[in-house]
Scaffold this active site. Sequence first.
Site, PDB file in Angstrom:
ATOM      1  N   HIS A  82     -70.131   3.199  26.735  1.00 37.11           N
ATOM      2  CA  HIS A  82     -70.585   2.972  25.357  1.00 37.11           C
ATOM      3  C   HIS A  82     -70.746   1.492  25.085  1.00 37.11           C
ATOM      4  O   HIS A  82     -70.034   0.656  25.663  1.00 37.11           O
ATOM      5  CB  HIS A  82     -69.655   3.633  24.338  1.00 37.11           C
ATOM      6  CG  HIS A  82     -68.286   3.044  24.225  1.00 37.11           C
ATOM      7  ND1 HIS A  82     -67.992   1.984  23.399  1.00 37.11           N
ATOM      8  CD2 HIS A  82     -67.114   3.382  24.825  1.00 37.11           C
ATOM      9  CE1 HIS A  82     -66.697   1.696  23.492  1.00 37.11           C
ATOM     10  NE2 HIS A  82     -66.141   2.527  24.347  1.00 37.11           N
ATOM     11  N   ASP A  84     -70.830   0.023  21.840  1.00 39.36           N
ATOM     12  CA  ASP A  84     -70.289  -0.522  20.596  1.00 39.36           C
ATOM     13  C   ASP A  84     -68.877  -1.029  20.812  1.00 39.36           C
ATOM     14  O   ASP A  84     -68.183  -0.626  21.754  1.00 39.36           O
ATOM     15  CB  ASP A  84     -70.318   0.511  19.479  1.00 39.36           C
ATOM     16  CG  ASP A  84     -69.437   1.718  19.753  1.00 39.36           C
ATOM     17  OD1 ASP A  84     -69.477   2.237  20.882  1.00 39.36           O
ATOM     18  OD2 ASP A  84     -68.708   2.160  18.840  1.00 39.36           O
ATOM     19  N   ASP A 144     -63.925  -3.183  26.161  1.00 38.08           N
ATOM     20  CA  ASP A 144     -64.063  -1.783  25.755  1.00 38.08           C
ATOM     21  C   ASP A 144     -65.338  -1.661  24.937  1.00 38.08           C
ATOM     22  O   ASP A 144     -65.339  -1.921  23.753  1.00 38.08           O
ATOM     23  CB  ASP A 144     -62.838  -1.362  24.939  1.00 38.08           C
ATOM     24  CG  ASP A 144     -62.880   0.073  24.489  1.00 38.08           C
ATOM     25  OD1 ASP A 144     -63.707   0.831  25.022  1.00 38.08           O
ATOM     26  OD2 ASP A 144     -62.095   0.436  23.599  1.00 38.08           O
ATOM     27  N   GLU A 178     -69.158   5.132  19.925  1.00 36.93           N
ATOM     28  CA  GLU A 178     -67.961   5.787  20.454  1.00 36.93           C
ATOM     29  C   GLU A 178     -66.734   5.406  19.645  1.00 36.93           C
ATOM     30  O   GLU A 178     -65.859   6.247  19.400  1.00 36.93           O
ATOM     31  CB  GLU A 178     -67.765   5.405  21.928  1.00 36.93           C
ATOM     32  CG  GLU A 178     -66.719   6.215  22.660  1.00 36.93           C
ATOM     33  CD  GLU A 178     -65.302   5.630  22.609  1.00 36.93           C
ATOM     34  OE1 GLU A 178     -64.361   6.284  23.102  1.00 36.93           O
ATOM     35  OE2 GLU A 178     -65.153   4.497  22.083  1.00 36.93           O
ATOM     36  N   GLU A 179     -66.673   4.158  19.219  1.00 34.18           N
ATOM     37  CA  GLU A 179     -65.471   3.673  18.542  1.00 34.18           C
ATOM     38  C   GLU A 179     -65.267   4.305  17.167  1.00 34.18           C
ATOM     39  O   GLU A 179     -64.146   4.314  16.654  1.00 34.18           O
ATOM     40  CB  GLU A 179     -65.517   2.147  18.397  1.00 34.18           C
ATOM     41  CG  GLU A 179     -65.526   1.382  19.722  1.00 34.18           C
ATOM     42  CD  GLU A 179     -64.232   1.517  20.509  1.00 34.18           C
ATOM     43  OE1 GLU A 179     -63.302   2.188  20.022  1.00 34.18           O
ATOM     44  OE2 GLU A 179     -64.156   0.958  21.617  1.00 34.18           O
ATOM     45  N   ASP A 201     -64.784   4.102  31.017  1.00 33.66           N
ATOM     46  CA  ASP A 201     -64.347   3.602  29.707  1.00 33.66           C
ATOM     47  C   ASP A 201     -62.825   3.516  29.637  1.00 33.66           C
ATOM     48  O   ASP A 201     -62.257   3.460  28.552  1.00 33.66           O
ATOM     49  CB  ASP A 201     -64.882   4.541  28.614  1.00 33.66           C
ATOM     50  CG  ASP A 201     -64.609   4.048  27.194  1.00 33.66           C
ATOM     51  OD1 ASP A 201     -64.456   2.824  27.018  1.00 33.66           O
ATOM     52  OD2 ASP A 201     -64.544   4.888  26.283  1.00 33.66           O
ATOM     53  N   HIS A 383     -59.282  -3.630  21.563  1.00 34.45           N
ATOM     54  CA  HIS A 383     -59.499  -3.538  20.109  1.00 34.45           C
ATOM     55  C   HIS A 383     -58.908  -4.706  19.332  1.00 34.45           C
ATOM     56  O   HIS A 383     -58.710  -4.590  18.125  1.00 34.45           O
ATOM     57  CB  HIS A 383     -58.962  -2.222  19.531  1.00 34.45           C
ATOM     58  CG  HIS A 383     -59.679  -1.005  19.993  1.00 34.45           C
ATOM     59  ND1 HIS A 383     -59.520   0.232  19.389  1.00 34.45           N
ATOM     60  CD2 HIS A 383     -60.572  -0.818  20.997  1.00 34.45           C
ATOM     61  CE1 HIS A 383     -60.276   1.117  20.008  1.00 34.45           C
ATOM     62  NE2 HIS A 383     -60.927   0.503  20.990  1.00 34.45           N
TER      63      HIS A 383
END
Length: 413
Positions: A82, A84, A144, A178-179, A201, A383
């Site tokens: 992903h 994002d 990520d 995805e997030e 991921d 994150h």
Amino acid sequence: MATYPNLISDFLSFVKVNSRSDETSTTVPSSPRETAFLDQLSRKLTDLGLSNVHQDPQSAYVFATLPANTAADVKTLGFISHIDTADFNSENIQPQIVENYDGQSIIKLGTSGYELDPKVFPHLRNYAGHTLITTDGNTLLGADDKSGVAELFSVAGYLLAHPEIKHGTVRFGFGPDEEIGTGADHFNVADFAADFAYTVDGGPLGELEYETFNAAQAEVKISGVNVHPGEAYGVMVNALQLAVDFQNGLPAAEVPEKTKGREGFFFLLALDGTVDNAKLTYIIRDHDRKNFEARKALFKAVAAQINDRLGVEHVKVEMKDQYYNMREVIEKDMTVVELAKQAMLKLGIEPVIEPIRGGTDGSKISFMGLPTPNLFAGGENMHGRFEYVSEEVMSQAVDVVLQIIQDNVQETK
């Protein structure tokens, strides 16, 4: 060991592009930033030499194909990452490189005043001798999952440059959102046309995950009765107090900070309100489907108990399931897991097979009929400002994907 000359340069280029998703949006992708980055990737995939590069109009995923170069009857593999990044500052990302890290020193994150200290982040000790890429302390890094994106570009580039490596058809997918949990909602399994797939991921070296939470999100909306406090006796209904009562009605020990492994939880994400109205937002998680359903039932029962006590429905619950434990699908045929496990072992990497205390796009995609476990991509402390990734582990992630592709030819001849 193979080398991948564009792996790190691609990664550094990718993370400097702000592609943060937007949870408040109703569009697909959720942000124009993501659309622009997906367009950039589409051009790069075409320039790389992949076939049938296109964007699925419903899901916004960018798909690309590496055609088979063997006449053998080989299963079609898919690999997905992903694009994002999470809900943290993603503007003006300035990665810093720490070469030959000793596994003990404190790493200062630019001039931000923040630092990576092995006493606080003990996993740093696993990276003695590695080159680490960190943030400057002001943003997240975006490993990520742009580490996964860069790794898949290196996989494709390496196979295109080495036609002597026999492989079946390989599909690549790069998706948004995805997030915020919506990226795979419209994933086009038929268009992707793989027999099984992997999301790239995951986190540290060796992660191989095929068990996720079952997940739901819930909003508790509380209406109160606001009158002057001097005249409140028997009349006022304080929505904020009912919010406190609701939270206290849930098991105090079943929260993220007090659970681990396969233990589920109730997680209060947000609380906003006044005496007149209040709203609580929760996520509910459990690996076991029966326990998951029991948690949802308990959640609704707490609201019912408060309403019964008051004799009026002041508390309303709106709940929706988000995804389910993909183990339910994958354990019916463990070939996709065994192929990855054996690839890691051949490369001297010990597979780390543990349940994810979260989910991946593979959770939803597996229930769409395409078994999709998750492979490590290398990121740590995702994150936030303390995120970092090892260049060596990223290279090993490419090694594993290439090994899976090659072993697939042997497996399905």
